[in-house]
Design an enzyme around this catalytic site. Structure first.
Site, mmCIF file in Angstrom:
data_model
loop_
_atom_site.group_PDB
_atom_site.id
_atom_site.type_symbol
_atom_site.label_atom_id
_atom_site.label_comp_id
_atom_site.label_asym_id
_atom_site.label_seq_id
_atom_site.Cartn_x
_atom_site.Cartn_y
_atom_site.Cartn_z
ATOM 1 C CE LYS A 43 97.853 1.727 -57.373
ATOM 2 N NZ LYS A 43 97.541 2.225 -56.932
ATOM 3 C CD GLN A 99 93.568 3.943 -56.574
ATOM 4 O OE1 GLN A 99 94.345 2.859 -55.778
ATOM 5 N NE2 GLN A 99 94.094 5.519 -56.325
ATOM 6 C CG ASP A 110 98.509 1.444 -50.396
ATOM 7 O OD1 ASP A 110 99.350 1.802 -51.229
ATOM 8 O OD2 ASP A 110 97.443 1.356 -50.201
HETATM 9 N N1 GUN Z 1 95.555 6.745 -53.904
HETATM 10 C C1 GUN Z 1 96.293 7.552 -54.895
HETATM 11 N N2 GUN Z 1 97.886 7.102 -54.711
HETATM 12 C C2 GUN Z 1 97.235 5.434 -53.490
HETATM 13 C C3 GUN Z 1 98.030 5.297 -52.907
HETATM 14 O O1 GUN Z 1 99.667 4.560 -53.449
HETATM 15 N N3 GUN Z 1 97.883 4.146 -52.431
HETATM 16 C C4 GUN Z 1 96.358 3.863 -52.379
HETATM 17 N N4 GUN Z 1 96.077 2.897 -51.526
HETATM 18 N N5 GUN Z 1 95.887 4.880 -52.425
HETATM 19 C C5 GUN Z 1 96.335 6.290 -53.751
#
Ligand code: GUN
Length: 300
Positions: A54, A98, A121
């Site tokens: 990311k 996350q 998100d």
């Molecule tokens: N862990 C796995 N996928 C995601 C996501 O799309 N957002 C977040 N915050 N954590 C994740």
């Protein structure tokens, strides 16, 4: 029939190009650089890989990336204090904590402490409610990426029968809302659904998000249907050598590709779209925060 392969990798690259172009424009015309803060608690290896990826892509589209890596034993109080600081930082337009968080932390409490306008998100209860009532919101990245691919492939989705396999807050439920918003007839199926094969056989669109490797066989698929495979599962691959593994989706790709009209592969389907949509959401959040025109085609 052999299905058209929906190339998520190429589509995601085109989304990132669009984001990068608008970011460059905003920097030049408004002197603003969109910023995304990612908070990682602990050392889960898969999460570390996601967060690194990311951060790299955020910088590649010209945005600022802020990474906060915290010890696994970080207290709820300390994590809430960091979220609050990011909420109040004008250089930060998007915040992502996350998941999964370590067990001693209450994920709902932490997610709902994020400023909904920065919740890239789309997990905050305000955004969930806005999406559910058809109002402007931040939309969860994986369902948004899936919707973009479906719209690109079909144009209008109006009147289509869509079956979403899986009822998670992150994918299944928001995916169903988005499909409903595009006038599909939507069924959410899950582990207790009766006659699951028959339910799936009625679908023009199947979105599989159950987290069970290769669960959907080709004979569940209506000929010509579009299959969006959200699953990313690592399984043993003895054919590649001892101890080797490979990634597979929630559908059995080979048998489904023989019947479907179009299908997303794993890897290279929905996966790359998720991060591209995270960048798109960060750009959208930045535009909304600054009263700038929102980018076209990058939101629901
Ligand atoms: N862990 C796995 N996928 C995601 C996501 O799309 N957002 C977040 N915050 N954590 C994740």
């Amino acid at each position: 029939m052999t299905a058209t392969i929906i190339d998520g990798k190429a589509f995601a690259a085109s989304v990132r190009d669009k984001v990068a172009a608008r970011v460059a424009e905003i920097k030049e015309q408004n002197g603003i650089t969109p910023g995304l803060a990612v908070v990682l608690v602990g050392e889960d290896p898969a999460s570390q890989v996601y967060v690194r990826s990311k951060g790299k892509m955020t910088v590649e589209v010209g945005m600022n990336s802020y990474e906060h890596k915290l010890d696994a034993d970080t207290s709820e109080e300390d994590l809430l204090a960091i979220v609050e600081k990011l909420n109040n930082d004008p250089a930060v337009h998007g915040i992502l904590v996350q998941l999964p968080l370590p067990d001693h932390l209450n994920s709902d409490l932490i997610i709902n402490a994020i400023d909904p306008a920065k919740d890239v998100d789309g997990f905050h209860i305000s955004n969930v409610g806005l999406l559910g009532t058809g109002q402007k919101s931040m939309v969860p990245c994986t369902p948004l990426g899936s919707l973009m691919m479906l719209r690109d492939h079909h144009g209008s989705l109006s009147g289509m029968n869509a079956v979403v396999l899986g009822r998670s807050n992150i994918v299944g439920k928001p995916m169903a809302q988005l499909l409903l918003g595009d006038s599909c007839t939507v069924t959410i199926a899950h582990s207790r659904t009766k006659d699951l094969a028959d339910v799936v056989r009625r679908a023009d669109i199947v979105v599989a998000a159950v987290g069970r490797p290769q669960m959907v066989p080709g004979d569940w698929i209506k000929p010509g249907a579009t299959v969006i495979d959200v699953g990313i599962n690592r399984i043993d691959a003895p054919e590649k050598g001892e101890g080797k593994t490979r990634l597979v989706g929630d559908v059995d790709y080979d048998s489904c590709a023989e019947v479907a009209g179009a299908i997303t592969p794993v890897p290279g389907g929905v996966g790359p779209m998720t991060i591209a949509c995270l960048l798109a959401n960060t750009l959208t959040a930045c535009c909304r925060a600054n009263g700038l025109e929102e980018p076209e085609g990058l939101t629901a």
